[in-house]
Design a protein around this motif. Structure first.
Motif, PDB file in Angstrom:
ATOM      1  N   LEU A 211      -9.484   3.190  -5.847  1.00 20.06           N
ATOM      2  CA  LEU A 211      -8.821   2.964  -7.132  1.00 20.06           C
ATOM      3  C   LEU A 211      -8.861   4.219  -8.003  1.00 20.06           C
ATOM      4  N   GLN A 212      -9.978   4.927  -7.964  1.00 23.56           N
ATOM      5  CA  GLN A 212     -10.092   6.164  -8.734  1.00 23.56           C
ATOM      6  C   GLN A 212      -9.158   7.239  -8.185  1.00 23.56           C
ATOM      7  N   GLU A 213      -9.156   7.417  -6.862  1.00 29.46           N
ATOM      8  CA  GLU A 213      -8.305   8.451  -6.244  1.00 29.46           C
ATOM      9  C   GLU A 213      -6.821   8.192  -6.473  1.00 29.46           C
ATOM     10  N   HIS A 214      -6.428   6.917  -6.533  1.00 31.52           N
ATOM     11  CA  HIS A 214      -5.018   6.564  -6.684  1.00 31.52           C
ATOM     12  C   HIS A 214      -4.656   6.198  -8.128  1.00 31.52           C
ATOM     13  N   ASN A 215      -5.619   6.380  -9.043  1.00 31.68           N
ATOM     14  CA  ASN A 215      -5.402   6.110 -10.459  1.00 31.68           C
ATOM     15  C   ASN A 215      -4.833   4.703 -10.687  1.00 31.68           C
ATOM     16  N   ARG A 216      -5.493   3.725 -10.100  1.00 34.53           N
ATOM     17  CA  ARG A 216      -5.079   2.326 -10.223  1.00 34.53           C
ATOM     18  C   ARG A 216      -6.028   1.612 -11.168  1.00 34.53           C
ATOM     19  N   ASN A 217      -5.496   1.142 -12.281  1.00 36.07           N
ATOM     20  CA  ASN A 217      -6.304   0.442 -13.268  1.00 36.07           C
ATOM     21  C   ASN A 217      -5.918  -1.039 -13.318  1.00 36.07           C
TER      22      ASN A 217
ATOM     23  N   HIS B 195      -0.342  -3.498  -9.331  1.00 35.97           N
ATOM     24  CA  HIS B 195      -1.090  -3.039  -8.171  1.00 35.97           C
ATOM     25  C   HIS B 195      -1.943  -4.210  -7.690  1.00 35.97           C
TER      26      HIS B 195
END
Length: 169
Positions: free
Chosen positions: A23-29, A91
């Motif tokens: 989630l951090q690497e793909h900037n998914r919040n 997402h």
């Protein structure tokens, strides 16, 4: 032969850690959590709690979407899917217990798309085992296992959660 003694809670923590990184690497919040009935829902419930998600938990029952539905029919106790949110442009973390042939995940994605056009799907599975029949892969896994064709792995639960490998002769 692989071990038959699994710490399911540790595998869930491994899955949580992998999802944190993904989630951090793909900037998914604020992703939506969706479990595939039944073992995927059990895992999704644990992950949903660990993440402290404020969104409701979604549950898919893919019985009507299976590619063998016309051969095996419908189990008399099929419960409906529950997606208490709009998936459009969101997402989604799609969660299952065991990824084997890929057919369950394909069916789950077909059903998910019937609810709307998601922004993305991250597939998270507790166990990724050998024997894929479709070009589907998990983004995050708790454990990889190479099993023989006559070996099966099953998650039982919901309390306690336990994984067991059986061999069919």
């Amino acid at each position: 032969m692989p071990e038959n003694n699994f710490d399911v809670q540790q595998l869930i923590r491994t899955l949580k850690s992998g999802l944190d990184q993904y989630l951090q690497e793909h900037n998914r919040n604020d992703p939506l959590f969706v479990g595939i009935h039944s073992g995927g829902v059990w895992i999704a419930q644990r992950l949903h709690e660990l993440f402290g998600s404020t969104q409701p938990l979604g549950m898919l029952n893919i019985a009507f979407y299976r590619d063998d539905f016309s051969r095996i029919g419908l189990h008399p106790l099929v419960t409906p899917s529950s997606l208490p949110f709009d998936v459009t442009d969101r997402h989604v973390i799609l969660i299952d217990d065991v990824l084997y042939t890929g057919r369950t995940v394909r069916a789950a994605m077909n059903e998910l798309f019937d609810y709307g056009r998601v922004a993305s799907i991250c597939l998270a599975v507790l166990v990724d085992r050998s024997g894929r029949e479709l070009p589907i892969r998990a983004d995050v896994t708790g454990k990889h296992l190479d099993l023989k064709a006559n070996q099966h792995i099953k998650l039982s639960g919901p309390e306690p959660l336990a994984l067991e490998i059986t061999t069919v002769e």
